[in-house]
Design an enzyme around this catalytic site. Sequence first.
Site, short mmCIF file in Angstrom:
data_model
loop_
_atom_site.label_atom_id
_atom_site.label_comp_id
_atom_site.label_asym_id
_atom_site.label_seq_id
_atom_site.Cartn_x
_atom_site.Cartn_y
_atom_site.Cartn_z
N ARG A 187 0.81 -1.22 0.00
CA ARG A 187 0.00 0.00 0.00
C ARG A 187 0.84 1.27 0.00
NH1 ARG A 187 -3.10 -1.20 5.34
NH2 ARG A 187 -0.88 -1.45 5.77
N LYS A 209 6.13 -18.02 6.53
CA LYS A 209 5.67 -18.54 7.82
C LYS A 209 5.13 -17.37 8.65
CE LYS A 209 8.83 -17.81 11.36
NZ LYS A 209 9.59 -18.17 12.49
N ASP A 261 10.09 -22.67 4.86
CA ASP A 261 10.68 -22.72 6.20
C ASP A 261 12.16 -22.51 5.95
OD1 ASP A 261 11.98 -23.41 8.53
OD2 ASP A 261 10.43 -24.84 9.10
N HIS A 262 12.63 -21.29 6.22
CA HIS A 262 13.97 -20.95 5.71
C HIS A 262 15.07 -21.80 6.34
CE1 HIS A 262 13.76 -18.20 9.22
NE2 HIS A 262 15.02 -18.48 9.31
N LYS A 313 19.12 -23.74 4.71
CA LYS A 313 20.48 -23.55 5.23
C LYS A 313 21.36 -24.71 4.79
CE LYS A 313 19.04 -21.15 9.44
NZ LYS A 313 19.68 -19.85 9.35
N GLU A 328 18.95 -18.15 21.36
CA GLU A 328 19.25 -16.79 20.91
C GLU A 328 19.68 -15.97 22.10
OE1 GLU A 328 16.20 -15.24 17.84
OE2 GLU A 328 15.11 -16.59 19.15
N ASP A 378 6.70 -20.08 17.30
CA ASP A 378 7.66 -19.34 16.48
C ASP A 378 8.83 -20.23 16.05
OD1 ASP A 378 8.42 -16.85 15.31
OD2 ASP A 378 10.04 -16.72 16.79
N HIS A 396 10.69 -24.79 12.50
CA HIS A 396 12.12 -25.06 12.33
C HIS A 396 12.59 -26.30 13.09
CE1 HIS A 396 11.84 -21.15 10.73
NE2 HIS A 396 12.02 -20.48 11.85
N LYS A 446 14.94 -17.34 24.09
CA LYS A 446 15.55 -16.03 23.88
C LYS A 446 16.29 -15.63 25.14
CE LYS A 446 12.42 -14.18 20.46
NZ LYS A 446 13.45 -14.01 19.41
N1 LIG Z 1 11.08 -10.12 8.71
C1 LIG Z 1 11.61 -11.31 8.85
O1 LIG Z 1 12.81 -11.47 9.08
C2 LIG Z 1 10.74 -12.54 8.69
C3 LIG Z 1 11.30 -13.80 8.91
C4 LIG Z 1 10.51 -14.94 8.71
C5 LIG Z 1 9.19 -14.80 8.31
N2 LIG Z 1 8.65 -13.56 8.12
C6 LIG Z 1 7.26 -13.48 7.68
O2 LIG Z 1 7.21 -12.78 6.46
C7 LIG Z 1 6.04 -11.97 6.39
C8 LIG Z 1 6.46 -10.54 6.12
O3 LIG Z 1 7.30 -10.11 7.15
P1 LIG Z 1 7.78 -8.60 7.30
O4 LIG Z 1 8.69 -8.58 8.46
O5 LIG Z 1 8.24 -8.07 6.00
O6 LIG Z 1 6.43 -7.91 7.70
P2 LIG Z 1 6.09 -6.36 7.80
O7 LIG Z 1 7.31 -5.55 7.71
O8 LIG Z 1 5.21 -6.24 8.98
O9 LIG Z 1 5.16 -6.06 6.53
C9 LIG Z 1 4.81 -6.77 5.46
C10 LIG Z 1 4.06 -5.92 4.45
O10 LIG Z 1 2.66 -6.10 4.59
C11 LIG Z 1 1.98 -4.90 4.26
N3 LIG Z 1 0.79 -4.79 5.10
C12 LIG Z 1 0.75 -4.66 6.45
N4 LIG Z 1 -0.52 -4.58 6.90
C13 LIG Z 1 -1.30 -4.64 5.81
C14 LIG Z 1 -2.71 -4.59 5.60
N5 LIG Z 1 -3.56 -4.47 6.63
N6 LIG Z 1 -3.18 -4.67 4.35
C15 LIG Z 1 -2.34 -4.81 3.31
N7 LIG Z 1 -0.99 -4.85 3.44
C16 LIG Z 1 -0.46 -4.77 4.66
C17 LIG Z 1 2.95 -3.78 4.55
O11 LIG Z 1 2.97 -2.89 3.47
P3 LIG Z 1 2.09 -1.57 3.36
O12 LIG Z 1 1.84 -1.04 4.74
O13 LIG Z 1 2.93 -0.70 2.50
O14 LIG Z 1 0.86 -2.07 2.68
C18 LIG Z 1 4.31 -4.45 4.53
O15 LIG Z 1 4.99 -4.15 3.35
C19 LIG Z 1 5.31 -12.16 7.71
O16 LIG Z 1 4.30 -13.10 7.55
C20 LIG Z 1 6.38 -12.71 8.65
O17 LIG Z 1 5.82 -13.56 9.62
C21 LIG Z 1 9.41 -12.44 8.30
#
Ligand SMILES: NC(=O)c1ccc[n+]([C@@H]2O[C@H](COP(=O)([O-])OP(=O)(O)OC[C@H]3O[C@@H](n4cnc5c(N)ncnc54)[C@H](OP(=O)(O)O)[C@@H]3O)[C@@H](O)[C@H]2O)c1
Length: 489
Positions: free
Chosen positions: A39, A148, A177-178, A182, A216, A235, A240, A340
């Site tokens: 968005r 995930k 599942d990253h 690895k 961690e 988590d 994992h 953690k």
């Molecule tokens: N970050 C990590 O290291 C990591 C690791 C493993 C798994 N994950 C998984 O990967 C996914 C993404 O993680 P992330 O850390 O990138 O998440 P994030 O930073 O919270 O955001 C993901 C995206 O979703 C969009 N979004 C948020 N709320 C929304 C809504 N109500 N409607 C439409 N779009 C929305 C946001 O974009 P806008 O606000 O611009 O729309 C943002 O770009 C999650 O499911 C998380 O569990 C993340």
Amino acid sequence: MIIVGASGDLTKRKLIPGLFDLARKGMLPSRFAVLGVSRTDMDDDAFREHLLEGMNRFGQIGKSEKDLWNGFSRQLFYHAADPSDHSSYQALSETITAIRKRGQIGPHLLWYLSTPPRLYEPIVELLGASGMNRSSEADGWVRIIIEKPFGYDLESAKELNRKVLSVFDEEQVYRIDHYLGKETVQNILVFRFANGIFEPVWNRNYVDHVQITAAETVGVENRGPYYDGAGALRDMVQNHMLQLLALTAMEPPVLFDARQVRDEKQKVFEAIRPIPSGAVALRTVRGQYAAGTVGGKEARGYLDEKEIPEGSTTETFVALKLTIDNWRWAGVPFYIRSGKRLPKRVTEIAIQFKRTPHRLFLDIPVERLGNNTIVIRIQPDEGISLRFGTKVPGATMKTRPVTMDFRYGASFGGRLADAYTRLIHDCMLGDPTLYARGDSVNAAWSLITPVQDAWKENETPVFPYESGTWGPEAADEMLDRDNRKWRRP
Ligand SMILES: NC(=O)c1ccc[n+]([C@@H]2O[C@H](COP(=O)([O-])OP(=O)(O)OC[C@H]3O[C@@H](n4cnc5c(N)ncnc54)[C@H](OP(=O)(O)O)[C@@H]3O)[C@@H](O)[C@H]2O)c1
């Protein structure tokens, strides 16, 4: 490749660095583009800038790679839209068509869902409704990678699976599942099945027990609200750690292909005996970090972290004792722990072997002889070690445990590729071996959900533990009852 949720943390921290690494290695198709959708209002240039800033911040780009980045970033595009709103899809489809035409890009489409998990179902539904779940051309494919967590408990995982499989075929779906990407995790299979000497002792006749640790040093950082709704069991363990367990315990597959490998893992999940609710207090421990010191720095307690609700009982530490009811592992406990704010960042699998059947060196205390142990170090200091007893040089018969050590860094040099690089590439090639299949996700939840339910009914307390220690004493007591000890990695 369309990344939905492209303004988020994962895209800049992992997905774009992974894709750039593929570009660096010449492994991207020449006619290829990434379209980011979310968005936040940005144009293509602002999106590229935002990603480059992430590449620099996380050290993912070398000083001499400016030209490479410039070429790569010309293939990055952005489309501002709300992916959970059906009215977004017509314009999105037009943008995709325009990018395709401009870059002469073929008919394939790879969706990457990187939004908050509650949006997976509505987005999948809208992809189906707009026909973007199928290629319009006979030789094209459409695949979808789903981040995930896949579900919140057994019911929600089943529901999500049902929804996804009503729109896509299982062959199109890649549940990531990253951990499986690895190098060290993939090497579990090579270590076990490409060597002749380990497999004959990898069973109940020789193995006393297995310990899997994912520790961690950090706390919840700025993921407080997400983490408080999840906890360590969801988590880390559901995905994992159970994947690590399955790779450690599975039978050799007939072929190294997606179906055979995933079939063997599934058999392990089905053979793990669910913990009966009456045994949850004896076979699980949950803890929550209190204030303390980690790595010489003072650390605050979980309840004092930002945005954690008062009195939260979310666990930041979990220990479990699991048993596998099959011919190979009957009677061998698998102890799992994750937490953690522990003293050390380490993920490892330790196979502890039984003691010798006969004590030859009577003057040496049993504890000095120790157990033979194979430790597979997943991260950091990736490698494998074998611990055995040796004679201390000198006139008397003294022994000491020593280790034979393999280190990736020393043997192969360089940095190991990130898991996302490998996994995204596998998906492009249509190889889901290192992704979780729907039935295994459900099977993993069916082991975890009864524990969550019993915890909810407050059968076990949440034990506080000082930050910088190896979790609550109750975790040590769980192993004491079996006459065993946790390793101190
Ligand atoms: N970050 C990590 O290291 C990591 C690791 C493993 C798994 N994950 C998984 O990967 C996914 C993404 O993680 P992330 O850390 O990138 O998440 P994030 O930073 O919270 O955001 C993901 C995206 O979703 C969009 N979004 C948020 N709320 C929304 C809504 N109500 N409607 C439409 N779009 C929305 C946001 O974009 P806008 O606000 O611009 O729309 C943002 O770009 C999650 O499911 C998380 O569990 C993340």
